[in-house]
Design an enzyme around this catalytic site. Structure first.
Site, PDB file in Angstrom:
ATOM      1  N   LEU A 148      56.002  37.995  46.705  1.00  0.00           N
ATOM      2  CA  LEU A 148      55.720  37.394  48.002  1.00  0.00           C
ATOM      3  C   LEU A 148      55.498  35.893  47.882  1.00  0.00           C
ATOM      4  CD1 LEU A 148      53.100  40.046  49.158  1.00  0.00           C
ATOM      5  CD2 LEU A 148      55.562  40.074  49.594  1.00  0.00           C
ATOM      6  N   TYR A 149      56.274  35.142  48.631  1.00  0.00           N
ATOM      7  CA  TYR A 149      56.018  33.710  48.737  1.00  0.00           C
ATOM      8  C   TYR A 149      54.932  33.491  49.795  1.00  0.00           C
ATOM      9  CZ  TYR A 149      59.629  32.463  45.453  1.00  0.00           C
ATOM     10  OH  TYR A 149      60.331  32.309  44.283  1.00  0.00           O
ATOM     11  N   ASN A 150      54.453  32.264  49.899  1.00  0.00           N
ATOM     12  CA  ASN A 150      53.310  31.995  50.775  1.00  0.00           C
ATOM     13  C   ASN A 150      53.570  32.511  52.182  1.00  0.00           C
ATOM     14  OD1 ASN A 150      53.222  29.963  48.515  1.00  0.00           O
ATOM     15  ND2 ASN A 150      51.261  29.553  49.484  1.00  0.00           N
TER      16      ASN A 150
END
Length: 349
Positions: A197-199
């Site tokens: 998961l990216y931000n």
């Protein structure tokens, strides 16, 4: 609060709806995922730390709904450093799916409490995997990995095959957990998925994240409660998306025929400066009149060029982000202003 959570022990084990268990259910992602699963017809069980207070949590609106709480939503005390209780809960609930979202999730804070970060984020995941190995009916398992595992990557954008090179205690703990999920999938046949998961942000973001800090302080300035916003490096860039989109990706990953790893990202970089401009613009303010750069907010080691390649999630799962960056920041900022206007006596202190 304590008595209400304990009632969750009496939840029925067998029921017609699919059953899911979420660790970290009171967090940003946990609350959105709970809403999504309830909409999909699930019975949702959550592992709650003994220090949690539901009345003030992101689950408060669900906790107060008597048609849901202890009907289709059940909560159980269980900490990641207590494998006996975890095993007991998992054995009784017998979930079809587990979404493992819990852990110390703040990168900057991990430099101050590295042992705690590794205990919960790394070893907590390993404990769960060990318990799953022994269950007679093994559930599908989703682990919330992080783009921070890539550190300062040599390639951009990053994919599921990008080598891990963590540069913070948090990232190191997540890299350990991510690799253990792969090992248990390959060696023990678990249906175990890493969602890298990216931000991802939302109005439910925690107070100690820079996106929340900016949106909240901008709203407080608009409301006349504050006048200055102190920040570190406003040139820092990230791939930011909306949490609602990312929890949908979690669910889709566990509906697929085969377990695998997936990058969930927008594929677009934005800077802290971009957040400033969108947040203050949404309120008709000029950020230049209020922002001060403070060296105390600079991180010891800053990852660079973290931007994700989401092609695998798009092609295999049919997933894609739906909320644009500007819409996300505006939503967060206006939500903070609405909160302050509803409770004018509440300040940032």
């Amino acid at each position: 609060m304590n008595e209400s959570v304990e009632v969750g022990r009496n939840a029925p084990v067998d029921s017609n709806p699919p059953v899911a268990l979420i660790t970290g259910i009171t967090g940003q992602d946990g609350s959105y995922l709970t809403e999504l699963l309830l909409e999909q017809g699930y019975a949702v069980h959550g592992a709650v730390r003994r220090t949690s207070s539901l009345e003030r949590s992101r689950l408060a609106h669900l906790y107060a709904n008597k048609d849901l709480y202890n009907q289709r939503l059940f909560l159980h005390y269980a900490d990641l450093d207590d494998p006996t209780t975890l095993r007991r809960v998992l054995t009784r609930v017998a979930p079809r799916e587990i979404y493992h979202l819990a852990g110390q999730s703040h990168v900057g804070l991990s430099f101050e409490i590295p042992e705690t970060t590794c205990e919960f984020t790394a070893m907590g995941t390993l404990r769960l995997l060990e318990i799953l190995r022994d269950l007679p009916r093994q559930p599908r398992f989703f682990h919330a990995a992080s783009s921070e595992i890539f550190g300062r990557p040599e390639e951009s954008p990053q994919s599921e095959k990008t080598p891990m090179a963590p540069v913070s205690p948090y990232a190191c703990a997540k890299a350990f957990a991510t690799q253990m999920v792969r090992i248990y999938r390959d060696a023990h046949g678990l249906f175990a998925v890493n969602g890298i998961l990216y931000n991802h942000e939302s109005p439910r973001r925690g107070e100690n994240f820079v996106t929340k800090k900016i949106c909240r302080t901008a709203a407080a300035i608009k409301a006349g409660q504050e006048s200055v916003l102190k920040l570190g490096d406003t040139n820092a860039r990230r791939d930011w998306g909306h949490a609602r989109d990312y929890v949908r990706g979690m669910w889709l990953a566990l509906q697929h025929d085969q377990p695998d790893d997936y990058v969930f990202a927008t594929g677009v970089l934005h800077s802290v400066q971009d957040i400033l401009e969108h947040a203050f613009s949404a309120l008709g303010l000029k950020w230049q009149e209020h922002v001060v750069i403070d060296p105390q907010f600079l991180r010891p080691s800053e990852p660079m060029f973290l931007v994700g390649d989401n092609r695998k999630a798009r092609e295999a799962l049919g997933w894609q982000p739906t909320v644009a960056f500007g819409e996300l920041i505006e939503e967060m900022t206006l939500a903070e202003l609405a909160r302050l206007e509803a409770r004018p006596e509440q300040s940032l202190a």
